[in-house]
Design a protein around this motif. Structure first.
Motif, short mmCIF file in Angstrom:
data_model
loop_
_atom_site.label_atom_id
_atom_site.label_comp_id
_atom_site.label_asym_id
_atom_site.label_seq_id
_atom_site.Cartn_x
_atom_site.Cartn_y
_atom_site.Cartn_z
N ASP A 136 -2.08 -1.13 2.04
CA ASP A 136 -1.81 -2.07 0.95
C ASP A 136 -0.96 -3.25 1.42
O ASP A 136 0.10 -3.55 0.86
CB ASP A 136 -1.13 -1.36 -0.24
CG ASP A 136 -2.16 -0.71 -1.16
OD1 ASP A 136 -3.32 -1.16 -1.19
OD2 ASP A 136 -1.80 0.26 -1.85
N LEU A 181 0.56 -5.42 -1.18
CA LEU A 181 -0.47 -5.44 -2.21
C LEU A 181 -0.29 -4.23 -3.12
O LEU A 181 0.34 -3.24 -2.75
CB LEU A 181 -1.87 -5.41 -1.58
CG LEU A 181 -2.21 -6.54 -0.60
CD1 LEU A 181 -3.63 -6.36 -0.07
CD2 LEU A 181 -2.05 -7.91 -1.25
N PRO A 201 -2.28 -1.80 -6.54
CA PRO A 201 -3.53 -1.53 -7.23
C PRO A 201 -3.74 -2.51 -8.40
O PRO A 201 -2.77 -2.91 -9.05
CB PRO A 201 -3.35 -0.10 -7.76
CG PRO A 201 -2.24 0.48 -6.94
CD PRO A 201 -1.35 -0.66 -6.58
N GLN A 202 -4.97 -2.89 -8.63
CA GLN A 202 -5.26 -3.70 -9.79
C GLN A 202 -5.07 -2.85 -11.05
O GLN A 202 -5.54 -1.71 -11.11
CB GLN A 202 -6.71 -4.20 -9.75
CG GLN A 202 -6.94 -5.37 -8.82
CD GLN A 202 -6.51 -6.69 -9.44
OE1 GLN A 202 -6.10 -6.73 -10.60
NE2 GLN A 202 -6.58 -7.76 -8.67
N THR A 212 -6.22 -2.35 3.38
CA THR A 212 -6.19 -1.70 2.07
C THR A 212 -5.60 -0.30 2.14
O THR A 212 -5.06 0.19 1.15
CB THR A 212 -7.60 -1.64 1.46
OG1 THR A 212 -8.50 -1.02 2.39
CG2 THR A 212 -8.11 -3.05 1.14
N ARG A 241 -7.31 -5.36 -5.02
CA ARG A 241 -5.86 -5.25 -4.99
C ARG A 241 -5.22 -6.42 -5.76
O ARG A 241 -5.89 -7.39 -6.13
CB ARG A 241 -5.33 -5.25 -3.55
CG ARG A 241 -5.80 -4.08 -2.72
CD ARG A 241 -5.29 -2.75 -3.24
NE ARG A 241 -5.57 -1.65 -2.33
CZ ARG A 241 -6.68 -0.94 -2.33
NH1 ARG A 241 -7.63 -1.21 -3.23
NH2 ARG A 241 -6.84 0.05 -1.47
#
Length: 476
Positions: free
Chosen positions: A107, A215, A217-218, A104, A129
């Motif tokens: 990412d 990945l 960020p949401q 994370t 993510r």
């Protein structure tokens, strides 16, 4: 023991008893998703680890056995289906299904080729993510298949296609050696970019066994809307307005012919368009989505302001904004049901093309007219990702233009459409790949120099032409 029996026994020693399929147990893997290509195979092997893939490749190469990689078998161009010779081994990647690492801080996620796309999406979500690749087949397609065709989907406008979402690869070459290239680096200019070479090569240069993917960020909030449009030119103008108004928050912009939407509601009566009156009969519809990093209120206000301007300026006749996640999913479900409704409606000819967005309205007007003039009664069922210039320019049948007519004129229809695409500087394959469906088309529309370089690469990396032969390039 025959030679084939001996080979099958050796394959079983590599991947384990029960993981070499022959006869009736192999049958489900011999036909492509559309049922267009049906092949034969010596066996289907299901390795669990990259080293087993390498050992299978070495054995096959030593015995001059073609190897056809296959994942979820959801492709539309026959790229994972063997030929009729019965000599090939299908290398099924579905047991290579581990998520090896989630980082994370960087990412990134490192996943094996047999991971189902939806599983990867869910694992990313579980750590807060987003993995943004989204396709209609995401519940069954695999990451390896997505990499092999450089899959696009609905989020390319913001996040890019699979090549842009990939940082590193692990690949088994035709020599049975493993390239360990799973580097999660966003900057790496140390020599040639092998990653970009393998992504989109459809298993003809090497067999991808794992990848390190990006990945994100949401988003804090998402907003979705469907708009009824008077024409494609208005859709292009609306896309420009949306880009200016939303910037990087614009995640998706899908274009759908009214004929497609009405076909969906006929095939699935429980699905309904969110419009009444004249808007329900609009010639075109658009589906827009934005992802906001601030708040639901901020997203909603931006969305309604931009869409309101579009209606006032005549770029859209009507707009419906989803009020909940359930309504948003219902709008996307309408879009995602087009392919299934097409299959239920009978035979169709599918074109996966890309053009400069500025030429799409011209292309549709010109090509629709040419098809109707030459094949009266043919039905246009166009939809696609307008935001990245990718159209699924599909045509179907009617009472005046029957399935037998379509089969008889298939080559002419392909030529007419692809000639028009080429004349406007477009591509005959945007996200479905070449497979075996478009091998002759690739030679026709690529320059001699491009084909020459591609052939040199193929010969260098697969000198015996055993990796997915007959796909992308004709045998040399």
């Amino acid at each position: 023991m025959t030679t084939n029996e001996a080979l099958i026994a050796r394959l079983a020693r590599i991947v384990g008893e029960g993981h070499v399929l022959t006869g009736a147990t192999a049958a489900p893997y011999l036909t492509d998703w559309r049922g267009r290509f049906i092949g034969k195979a010596l066996a289907v092997v299901r390795p669990e680890f990259p080293q087993q893939v390498a050992d299978v490749v070495r054995l096959c190469v030593d015995h001059n056995i073609p190897i056809v990689p296959q994942g979820g078998n959801t492709g539309l161009c026959g790229g994972a289906t063997p030929d009729q010779s019965g000599r090939a081994v299908i290398l099924l990647t579905t047991r290579l299904n581990r998520v090896r690492e989630i980082d994370t801080a960087n990412d990134t996620m490192t996943v094996e080729a047999g991971c189902i796309l939806q599983t990867v999406q869910e694992r990313a979500q579980s750590v807060g993510r987003l993995f943004p690749l989204s396709l209609g087949a995401e519940g069954s397609c695999t990451i390896g298949g997505n990499l092999s065709t450089n899959a696009g989907g609905t989020g390319v406008l913001r996040y890019g296609n699979m090549r842009e979402l990939t940082l590193g690869l692990e690949v088994v070459g035709a020599d049975g050696q493993i390239w360990h290239g799973l580097r999660g680096l966003r900057k790496d200019n140390a020599g040639y970019d092998l990653r970009d070479l393998y992504v989109g090569s459809e298993g003809t240069l090497g067999i991808i066994t794992a990848a390190t993917i990006k990945l994100f960020p949401q988003p804090v909030a998402r907003c979705t809307a469907m708009l009824a449009l008077p024409g494609v030119d208005k859709a292009v103008a609306l896309l420009s307005r949306a880009r200016a108004g939303f910037g990087a928050a614009l995640t998706g912009f899908e274009l759908m012919a009214g004929a497609c939407m009405r076909m969906v509601t006929r095939s699935y009566p429980h699905l309904r368009l969110p419009f009444e009156g004249p808007s329900a009969d609009a010639p075109w519809f658009a589906l827009l989505e934005i992802s906001d990093s601030e708040s639901e209120q901020h997203a909603r206000e931006r969305f309604e302001a931009v869409l309101g301007e579009a209606v006032e300026c005549g770029e859209a006749d009507d707009a419906v904004v989803a009020e909940s996640i359930t309504q948003s999913r219902a709008l996307w479900h309408l879009r995602e049901s087009i392919t299934l409704a097409e299959a239920e409606s009978g035979k169709s000819i599918k074109h996966d093309v890309s053009l400069a967005i500025s030429r799409i309205a011209e292309f549709l007007a010109q090509t629709d007219a040419q098809l109707q003039e030459r094949f009266p009664g043919i039905v246009n069922m166009t939809f696609g990702h307008l935001g990245d210039g990718n159209l699924h320019y599909n045509v179907g049948t009617s009472g005046r233009f029957t399935e037998s007519d379509m089969v008889g004129h298939q080559a002419e229809i392909y030529a007419l459409v692809h000639d028009a695409v080429s004349a406007m500087g477009g591509s005959i394959s945007a996200e479905h790949g070449i497979g075996q469906l478009k091998v002759s088309e690739l030679i026709r529309y690529k320059s001699d120099q491009e084909i020459k370089v591609m052939m040199l690469l193929k010969k260098a990396l697969d000198p015996q032409c055993l990796l997915n032969p007959g796909k992308v390039l004709a045998a040399y």
